[in-house]
Every structure is written in structure tokens, then in C-alpha cells.
Scaffold this motif. Sequence first.
Motif, short mmCIF file in Angstrom:
data_model
loop_
_atom_site.label_atom_id
_atom_site.label_comp_id
_atom_site.label_asym_id
_atom_site.label_seq_id
_atom_site.Cartn_x
_atom_site.Cartn_y
_atom_site.Cartn_z
N GLY A 49 8.24 -0.72 -5.87
CA GLY A 49 8.07 0.54 -6.15
C GLY A 49 7.12 1.23 -5.36
O GLY A 49 7.01 2.46 -5.02
N ALA A 50 5.58 0.75 -5.35
CA ALA A 50 4.67 1.12 -4.71
C ALA A 50 4.65 1.21 -3.15
O ALA A 50 4.37 2.17 -2.46
N ALA A 51 5.35 0.24 -2.53
CA ALA A 51 5.69 0.12 -1.20
C ALA A 51 6.57 1.16 -0.76
O ALA A 51 6.40 1.74 0.29
N SER A 52 7.76 1.55 -1.63
CA SER A 52 8.65 2.30 -1.44
C SER A 52 8.04 3.89 -1.31
O SER A 52 8.41 4.58 -0.36
N ALA A 53 7.18 4.02 -2.29
CA ALA A 53 6.16 5.24 -2.30
C ALA A 53 5.65 5.45 -0.96
O ALA A 53 5.47 6.58 -0.33
N MET A 54 4.90 4.34 -0.69
CA MET A 54 4.06 4.51 0.35
C MET A 54 4.97 4.98 1.96
O MET A 54 4.49 5.67 2.56
N LEU A 55 6.15 4.30 1.80
CA LEU A 55 6.88 4.37 3.01
C LEU A 55 7.41 5.99 3.28
O LEU A 55 7.58 6.44 4.01
N LEU A 56 7.84 6.44 1.85
CA LEU A 56 8.19 7.58 1.56
C LEU A 56 7.35 8.73 2.28
O LEU A 56 7.51 9.67 2.79
N GLY A 57 6.07 8.73 1.82
CA GLY A 57 4.67 9.29 2.11
C GLY A 57 4.64 9.25 3.67
O GLY A 57 4.38 10.20 4.30
N THR A 110 11.85 0.82 -15.28
CA THR A 110 12.71 1.87 -15.76
C THR A 110 13.66 2.04 -15.07
O THR A 110 15.07 2.39 -14.95
N HIS A 111 13.15 2.30 -13.42
CA HIS A 111 13.95 2.67 -12.50
C HIS A 111 14.96 1.37 -12.06
O HIS A 111 16.10 1.66 -11.58
N CYS A 112 14.57 0.32 -12.28
CA CYS A 112 15.21 -0.91 -12.02
C CYS A 112 16.54 -1.05 -12.92
O CYS A 112 17.57 -1.44 -12.64
N LEU A 113 16.23 -0.31 -14.06
CA LEU A 113 17.24 -0.53 -15.04
C LEU A 113 18.02 0.72 -15.17
O LEU A 113 18.47 1.32 -16.28
N ILE A 114 18.12 1.62 -14.26
CA ILE A 114 18.62 3.03 -14.33
C ILE A 114 20.14 2.80 -14.79
O ILE A 114 20.55 3.97 -15.53
N GLY A 127 0.91 14.81 -0.20
CA GLY A 127 -0.14 14.59 -1.08
C GLY A 127 -0.02 13.29 -1.87
O GLY A 127 0.70 12.43 -1.12
N ALA A 128 -0.74 13.50 -2.98
CA ALA A 128 -0.84 12.11 -3.59
C ALA A 128 0.53 11.79 -4.47
O ALA A 128 0.93 12.62 -4.92
N LEU A 129 0.65 10.49 -4.38
CA LEU A 129 2.21 9.93 -4.89
C LEU A 129 1.55 8.93 -5.94
O LEU A 129 0.74 8.10 -5.70
N THR A 130 2.01 9.13 -7.21
CA THR A 130 1.68 8.19 -8.29
C THR A 130 2.89 7.50 -9.08
O THR A 130 4.08 8.27 -9.12
N THR A 131 2.50 6.21 -9.29
CA THR A 131 3.92 5.69 -9.82
C THR A 131 2.99 4.65 -10.93
O THR A 131 1.91 4.70 -11.01
N THR A 132 3.78 4.20 -11.91
CA THR A 132 3.34 3.13 -12.77
C THR A 132 4.29 2.00 -12.87
O THR A 132 5.45 2.19 -12.36
#
Length: 274
Positions: free
Chosen positions: A50-58, A80-84, A69-74
Motif C-alpha cells: 500500500g505504501a509503495a502504491s501511494a508513492m508511485l501514485l504521487g 481493509t483495502h485487501c479485504l474490500i 501533496g502529502a499522502l497518508t495511509t495506515t
Amino acid sequence: MGAASGLALSNVPDAAGATDDLAEIKSSIIRLYTAAANQTGQADGVAASGAASAMLLGLLARRRGRPMGALTTTMLATATHCLIDRNVDYEGRPDPIQPDRLLHGYSALYRLYEAAEGHWLCLAAPQEREWGRLATALAPYTDLAGDERFATVSSRAEHDGELAGVLAAIFLTRPNDAWEKDLRAADIGCVAVTEVLPEKLYQNDASFEAGYCVNAMSPVFDEHRRLDAATHFSRSRVRARGGCLTGEHTDAVLAELGYDEATVADLHARGVIG
């Protein structure tokens, strides 16, 4: 986080049942670990993805002149996204597919099978278009095409356990690499399972002398050999240490944070640390 999100129990919901039987507890732990590592995903790995995907999106947004700007995930968000498919409900939503209790796979045509000499293979031929090719490839061993139980997609689903039993008996007769060669030649998904762990493969004298392994000290196992750090840096030292006991470094960490010996002793006495 795997427990908090439901990731750990997503494929083995019955593993959380209360029991006093030690063998069943051990079995449940193994199934939980196997499911988290191999079926749905492990919380740490999902978070990294998830963190890598956010970085690539940025980076993509910046390249296109639209910085985000800043992207934040937890970790909870990524799990939860994996269990969508389980967390979003809608009319007509199909039930999530579930593996069998032993976590060998999702159906007779998409699962692990034991082959000769105790080795394993993975069969992946769940599509209708693959059935004819599989039946033809296995014709020397059994008449799948002529078995009414397996004549249609719905009948195969109805008799899935029986089909798994038939295939299990067949695959036991030959080595897994022989099955991989023949079934892949017939354009059927089949691979021999690699069963050599890197930890076992590289823990030998040749690997040690080449620098892939080091000796480490553990409070439980004493001196033992383990894999060295996979990455080394030009200006920082990395060390592959042995494990530690829970709380083993508490006093040292508190001392680094500025707590004196009397304060640390008082925390021990009051049971704040142990």
C-alpha cells in the motif's frame, strides 16, 4: 493489525474457536499463519504494498504536473483495502471464495496436491475451457470425460470433493516435476512446488565462507548460524543478530532515554516494566 482488521481470520474463521485441546490449538495457529502468509496476505506485506502504491501514485501525479501533496495511509487502511470484497456489500454480491480447511486450495481444479515421494504440485485449471485439455491429458490414468459427476461446470462444483479425491489418487503416482512437464505441455497450469527454504539452502559451510551466513548468539539457542543481512551500506554497519527475550533491552533503552537506575528500579518494583 492482521487480527484487528480481520485479515488473519478471513480464510480460517473457525480457527478462533475456544478450545482446551493443545493439538487443536497448534493446528489453528498453523492454519492462521498459513492463511495469512499464503492465502489472503500478511499485514506487514500488505502495508508495504500500500505504501509503495501511494508513492508511485504521487510520483505519477507529479510527473503529470498535478502534485498531490502529502499522502497518508495506515496498516489498518491497507488491510481493509485487501479485504474490500468482504467489506463492501451490494445486492447480488457473491460470497467470497474460501479455501478448504487444510488450505490446499479453493477447489479441486485450483489447489495443491501431493505427488510421489512426498513432494507437492499446484494445479491451476479452474476455467471451463481448460477442462477438456485436463481430461485428455489424464486419460491414460482415469476417464474424467466419461464420468457423469464431472460432465458440467455445475456438476463438477457439486462433486468437487469427489473430483479432488480422484485427482489426488492420480497425482500420487508420479513425481511432481513429471506432472509439471506433461500438463504444461498440454497448456494446463501446473507447477512443482519448490520445497527448499533459503534458510536451509544457504546454511552450509560454503555459504558461510562466502559471507552469506554469520554466527549469531541467542539467549535461547546460544551460538547458531543464520543468514546474514541481505543489504549492506557503505557508511552504516548492519548486523544479523540472534533473537532476544521479551523485555531484554528495556533497561538499556530507558537508560538511553535518560532514566536513572533508581527510577528504572522503581518502575520494576511497581510492575510498570518487567
